[in-house]
Design a protein around this motif. Structure first.
Motif, PDB file in Angstrom:
ATOM      1  N   LEU A   1       0.815  -1.322  -0.025  1.00 59.77           N
ATOM      2  CA  LEU A   1       0.006  -0.103   0.032  1.00 59.77           C
ATOM      3  C   LEU A   1       0.822   1.368   0.043  1.00 59.77           C
ATOM      4  CD1 LEU A   1      -2.680  -0.728   2.896  1.00 59.77           C
ATOM      5  CD2 LEU A   1      -2.761  -1.276   0.463  1.00 59.77           C
ATOM      6  N   GLN A   2       0.561   2.245  -0.851  1.00 64.00           N
ATOM      7  CA  GLN A   2       1.320   3.585  -0.428  1.00 64.00           C
ATOM      8  C   GLN A   2       0.233   4.541  -0.031  1.00 64.00           C
ATOM      9  OE1 GLN A   2       2.122   5.190  -4.104  1.00 64.00           O
ATOM     10  NE2 GLN A   2       3.600   6.785  -3.134  1.00 64.00           N
ATOM     11  N   LEU A   3       0.639   5.091   1.097  1.00 64.06           N
ATOM     12  CA  LEU A   3      -0.372   6.105   1.913  1.00 64.06           C
ATOM     13  C   LEU A   3      -0.319   7.316   1.240  1.00 64.06           C
ATOM     14  CD1 LEU A   3       0.271   4.542   5.423  1.00 64.06           C
ATOM     15  CD2 LEU A   3      -1.053   3.832   3.876  1.00 64.06           C
ATOM     16  N   GLY A   4      -1.412   7.900   1.604  1.00 62.63           N
ATOM     17  CA  GLY A   4      -1.503   9.408   1.227  1.00 62.63           C
ATOM     18  C   GLY A   4      -0.786  10.155   2.475  1.00 62.63           C
ATOM     19  N   PRO A   5      -0.551  11.527   2.095  1.00 62.43           N
ATOM     20  CA  PRO A   5       0.163  12.292   3.067  1.00 62.43           C
ATOM     21  C   PRO A   5      -0.505  12.432   4.283  1.00 62.43           C
ATOM     22  CG  PRO A   5      -0.758  13.673   1.050  1.00 62.43           C
ATOM     23  CD  PRO A   5      -0.946  12.051   0.745  1.00 62.43           C
ATOM     24  N   ASP A   6      -2.029  12.343   4.437  1.00 64.46           N
ATOM     25  CA  ASP A   6      -2.451  12.730   5.726  1.00 64.46           C
ATOM     26  C   ASP A   6      -2.315  11.305   6.696  1.00 64.46           C
ATOM     27  OD1 ASP A   6      -3.547  15.188   4.824  1.00 64.46           O
ATOM     28  OD2 ASP A   6      -5.423  14.266   4.312  1.00 64.46           O
ATOM     29  N   ALA A   7      -2.413  10.218   5.906  1.00 63.23           N
ATOM     30  CA  ALA A   7      -2.238   8.809   6.842  1.00 63.23           C
ATOM     31  C   ALA A   7      -0.904   8.859   7.028  1.00 63.23           C
ATOM     32  CB  ALA A   7      -2.564   7.764   5.633  1.00 63.23           C
ATOM     33  N   LEU A   8      -0.002   9.286   6.407  1.00 64.59           N
ATOM     34  CA  LEU A   8       1.616   9.292   6.835  1.00 64.59           C
ATOM     35  C   LEU A   8       1.586  10.218   8.146  1.00 64.59           C
ATOM     36  CD1 LEU A   8       3.618   9.421   3.593  1.00 64.59           C
ATOM     37  CD2 LEU A   8       3.640   7.765   5.345  1.00 64.59           C
ATOM     38  N   ARG A   9       0.718  11.248   7.951  1.00 75.19           N
ATOM     39  CA  ARG A   9       1.159  12.104   9.087  1.00 75.19           C
ATOM     40  C   ARG A   9       0.590  11.588  10.280  1.00 75.19           C
ATOM     41  NH1 ARG A   9      -1.421  16.671   6.967  1.00 75.19           N
ATOM     42  NH2 ARG A   9       0.118  16.546   5.149  1.00 75.19           N
ATOM     43  N   ALA A  10      -0.756  10.924  10.125  1.00 74.78           N
ATOM     44  CA  ALA A  10      -1.346  10.394  11.234  1.00 74.78           C
ATOM     45  C   ALA A  10      -0.663   9.337  11.763  1.00 74.78           C
ATOM     46  CB  ALA A  10      -2.786   9.875  10.825  1.00 74.78           C
ATOM     47  N   LEU A  11       0.225   8.515  10.893  1.00 71.63           N
ATOM     48  CA  LEU A  11       0.882   7.193  11.228  1.00 71.63           C
ATOM     49  C   LEU A  11       2.308   7.765  11.998  1.00 71.63           C
ATOM     50  CD1 LEU A  11      -0.099   4.240  10.682  1.00 71.63           C
ATOM     51  CD2 LEU A  11       1.530   4.271   8.744  1.00 71.63           C
ATOM     52  N   ARG A  12       2.746   8.739  11.559  1.00 69.80           N
ATOM     53  CA  ARG A  12       4.159   9.058  11.995  1.00 69.80           C
ATOM     54  C   ARG A  12       4.107   9.096  13.655  1.00 69.80           C
ATOM     55  NH1 ARG A  12       6.668  12.647   8.259  1.00 69.80           N
ATOM     56  NH2 ARG A  12       6.930  10.762   6.979  1.00 69.80           N
ATOM     57  N   PRO A  13       3.191  10.019  14.348  1.00 69.50           N
ATOM     58  CA  PRO A  13       3.281   9.955  16.047  1.00 69.50           C
ATOM     59  C   PRO A  13       3.339   8.833  16.513  1.00 69.50           C
ATOM     60  CG  PRO A  13       1.807  11.624  14.902  1.00 69.50           C
ATOM     61  CD  PRO A  13       2.233  10.613  13.711  1.00 69.50           C
ATOM     62  N   ALA A  14       2.433   7.647  15.817  1.00 67.76           N
ATOM     63  CA  ALA A  14       2.186   6.504  16.560  1.00 67.76           C
ATOM     64  C   ALA A  14       3.476   5.793  16.916  1.00 67.76           C
ATOM     65  CB  ALA A  14       1.326   5.582  15.757  1.00 67.76           C
ATOM     66  N   GLU A  15       4.396   6.007  16.022  1.00 67.23           N
ATOM     67  CA  GLU A  15       5.783   5.197  16.319  1.00 67.23           C
ATOM     68  C   GLU A  15       6.751   6.350  15.783  1.00 67.23           C
ATOM     69  OE1 GLU A  15       6.653   2.627  12.497  1.00 67.23           O
ATOM     70  OE2 GLU A  15       4.759   1.955  13.284  1.00 67.23           O
TER      71      GLU A  15
END
Lengths: 445, 293
Positions: B271-285
């Motif tokens: 899967l290639q994620l969109g920028p919002d998803a990346l942003r949401a994902l980044r704080p998690a880890e």
């Protein structure tokens, strides 16, 4: 005997062989009353196949088929001899063109029967030692050459020279001595001569019709071949061919002709007698003879009237009647004369001494009713009327008694009996013979 | 002695010597066949050749032949009076009539039906045409029209294509045929059937489907709105799509902020994620040091 006198016969025999190989042969009978012709188709392979089967004169006829027949009134022929060349030639042309048209095929070689020429028959014999133990054809030739020929007289030609009997040492009656062992071979030969002029004229007519003469046979011999059955030929019998102006007599024994003669009397003389007696035209006399003629008168014949014209009458309707008895009274003496002449000739030939005594009447004159009885009485022997052999394809018109010689000639031409010139005669070749042959050709062909 | 000079001429049954010789000559087989067979054949052959070889005669014969031909062609029984077209859409009929290219009335003998059929079938919208002469003296043409199955975009233009990938007609705008899927890319028209199968499988997401793109003349990409793209493998793309749909059913995958679903390697979907998803994902880890981009 000189070996060279048969050169023309050899030449004609070669032509006959060539015609048989080619498969078409014409047969011509030039008689005093009619000229008739048969066109034969011959199957050479079947002819060769029957050759070893037997020496019967009538074997080989199954390889023959008649494909053309023609018959016309004779002209320019008297007493069986050619009397006026151009007339005879026209007659021959007529019959040949008709026969060829009937057959749809062209014939180049013809065998001819001759009834005139005053044939004379001779018995000669000769003997020679056998060269090498077994008899070969050369030995037979040597024996034939050693025959002492009688003096034929000037202007005679040999037309038949048939070895009829061979004797090897003490054994006689051999029909074919080839291959047998012996020291001395003697041969009896029957020779028949005829006037050179008659044969020459015949050859001339044939040549003028663009044909090649492939053999000449006497009508007496041909009629005998056709009218006699084989047993009669074997046991001994005489054949009397009652022609128009000639009556031929031939005597057969052991399948060979041993005597032949020709009387210059025939059925046309009967016609002449009728014409004389009743002063009637010849054509009427002929018609009355064939229609009402008989030799045995009965009481009934007195009442039977026949109409005849008178000769020299200005108008045709001048007629008169004769009774049949009168007619028979004219015919009978002439027939008796002929038959008595025949008896004289037979007696002169020694016919009494033969084991078989049968006489066969044939020819146009034999169709006279009652002739059988008359002939039996005069000749003193059993007599029957003979008709020609049956060949395949022979038309019904050619089965009457007057065509015996014609059909017999066909049988003779297809299976010619060994004649003297069929054997190799020693000393045949040489400049002398060649010159004579050439001279003969220049004279005749 | 007989008269040597004939007094009067009677008809002689004997043939004259000349006639006799001629008759004998006539009996020769070669002569007979020569006269009855070969001579007539030769005469006919030579004279026929002599006549035909003259140009004047040749021209006349040709003229006569043409006249006869024309008179036969002019027979009213053979004239075709009109045209009857069966099958196909009404819009197509004028084009077919134009393609027939003959003016009526015309003789049916003069008409080359095969050529007419070839001309009609040259129209791309016609799948098959049957041309025959009907009983009412009309030229009957029955048509099977090509059905448009998809829209092909090539360059800036849209075309209608049928199931076999044959271009039928240009299309002015996509909205004219909203029910048809849009195909694009190099070699797309050669794989219309496969594309249609994919579209059929993708029916649950039909509302979002914008089209299919042939990539590298090799495989299909499914293009959705919201700039999403499903990359299908070269072999068995339908199975891959089913897996994606199954994911979507379970996880609402496509509703999420995903740029690309890469199914090219069937063992390892990416899967290639969109920028919002990346942003949401980044704080998690927390990202490891030095890897921030």
């Amino acid at each position: 005997m000189s070996a060279r006198i048969f050169d023309t016969q050899r030449f004609m025999r070669d032509r006959l062989r060539a015609a048989l190989r080619r498969g078409t042969l014409g047969v011509l009978d030039i008689g005093s009353a009619k000229i008739s012709c048969l066109v034969l188709r011959i199957d050479p392979e079947r002819l060769d196949a029957v050759r070893p089967a037997g020496r019967s004169a009538q074997a080989g006829l199954d390889a023959v088929r008649v494909i053309g027949f023609a018959n016309t009134q004779s002209r320019g022929v008297r007493m069986g001899e050619i009397d006026a060349i151009d007339e005879a030639e026209r007659g021959v042309r007529t019959v040949l063109s008709r026969a060829q048209k009937h057959a749809g095929e062209r014939i180049d070689q013809v065998a001819v029967a001759i009834s005139g020429g005053a044939p004379r028959s001779y018995g000669v014999s000769g003997a020679a030692p056998v060269a090498q133990g077994e008899v070969t054809a050369q030995d037979i030739g040597a024996a034939l050459v050693s025959c002492i020929l009688p003096d034929f007289g000037p202007g005679r030609d040999v037309i038949h020279a048939q070895p009829v009997n061979f004797t090897l040492d003490h054994r006689t009656g051999l029909s074919d001595p080839r291959g047998q062992v012996g020291a001395r071979l003697s041969v009896d030969m029957h020779m028949l001569t005829a006037a050179h002029a008659a044969i020459r004229n015949l050859a001339f007519v044939i040549r003028r019709c663009d044909l090649e003469l492939a053999g000449v046979a006497t009508a007496a011999y041909a009629a005998g071949l056709s009218a006699l059955v084989e047993d009669e030929m074997e046991l001994g019998a005489a054949c009397v061919d009652l022609g128009a102006e000639t009556t031929s007599v031939s005597v057969f024994l052991k399948r060979h002709m041993i005597f032949a003669d020709v009387l210059r009397l025939g059925a046309a003389h009967v016609t002449q007698d009728i014409a004389h007696a009743f002063a009637a035209p010849l054509e009427d006399a002929e018609r009355v003879k064939t229609k009402h003629g008989e030799v045995q008168a009965t009481g009934r014949d007195d009442r039977e009237m026949i109409e005849l014209r008178r000769i020299g009458s200005e108008r045709d309707f001048e007629r008169r009647m004769i009774t049949r008895t009168e007619l028979i009274g004219v015919i009978r003496p002439r027939m008796e004369e002929i038959l008595e002449d025949v008896r004289l000739r037979l007696d002169a030939a020694g016919f009494d001494c033969l084991p078989g005594q049968r006489v066969v009447l044939t020819g146009g004159g034999s169709q006279l009713p009652g002739l059988e009885d008359l002939a039996t009485r005069i000749l003193g022997r059993p007599v029957r009327i003979g008709r020609p052999l049956r060949i395949q394809g022979l038309p019904q018109a050619a089965t009457a008694a007057q065509f015996s010689a014609l059909v017999g000639l066909a049988a003779h031409a297809v299976r010619p009996q060994d004649e003297c010139w069929d054997f190799e005669l020693p000393g045949r070749y040489g400049p002398q013979g060649l010159r004579r042959a050439l001279r003969w050709f220049r004279e005749n062909w | 002695m007989r008269a040597l000079i004939p007094l009067r001429r009677r008809r002689d049954p004997a043939p004259s010597r000349l006639r006799y010789r001629l008759a004998r000559l006539w009996l020769r087989p070669w002569l007979r066949s020569a006269v009855t067979l070969w001579l007539p054949v030769a005469v006919i052959g030579v004279s026929g050749w002599a006549v035909l070889s003259q140009p004047l005669m040749m021209g006349r014969m040709r003229q006569a032949f043409d006249d006869i031909r024309a008179s036969i062609l002019a027979q009213p029984e053979l004239m075709l009076q009109g045209l009857a077209i069966t099958g196909g859409s009404q819009a197509l009929h004028p084009r077919i009539a134009e393609a027939v290219g003959v003016g009526f009335p015309v003789s049916s003998l003069a008409l080359d039906l095969d050529a007419v059929r070839a001309r009609i079938e040259a129209i791309s919208a016609v799948a098959e045409a049957r041309v025959s002469v009907g009983p009412d003296r009309r030229l009957v043409i029955s048509i099977r029209e090509r059905e448009p199955a998809a829209i092909l975009r090539r360059g800036g233009t849209l075309y209608l294509v049928d199931r076999d990938g044959v271009l039928i007609a240009q299309l002015a705008q996509r909205a004219a045929r909203p029910e048809l899927p849009v195909l694009a890319g190099e070699g797309a028209e050669d794989h219309v059937r496969e594309a249609l199968r994919i579209v059929q499988v993708a029916r649950p997401i039909a509302g979002r489907l914008r089209g299919l793109v042939r990539v590298g003349a090799r495989r299909w990409d499914l293009v959705l709105n919201r700039d999403q793209r499903i990359q299908l493998p070269e072999d068995d793309p339908v199975l891959a799509l089913r897996r994606v749909l199954a994911f979507n059913e379970a996880e609402h995958l496509l509703d999420r902020d995903i740029r690309r679903i890469d199914m090219r390697d069937r063992t390892r979907p990416v899967l290639q994620l969109g920028p919002d998803a990346l942003r949401a994902l980044r704080p998690a880890e927390p990202a490891p040091e030095g890897e921030e981009t």
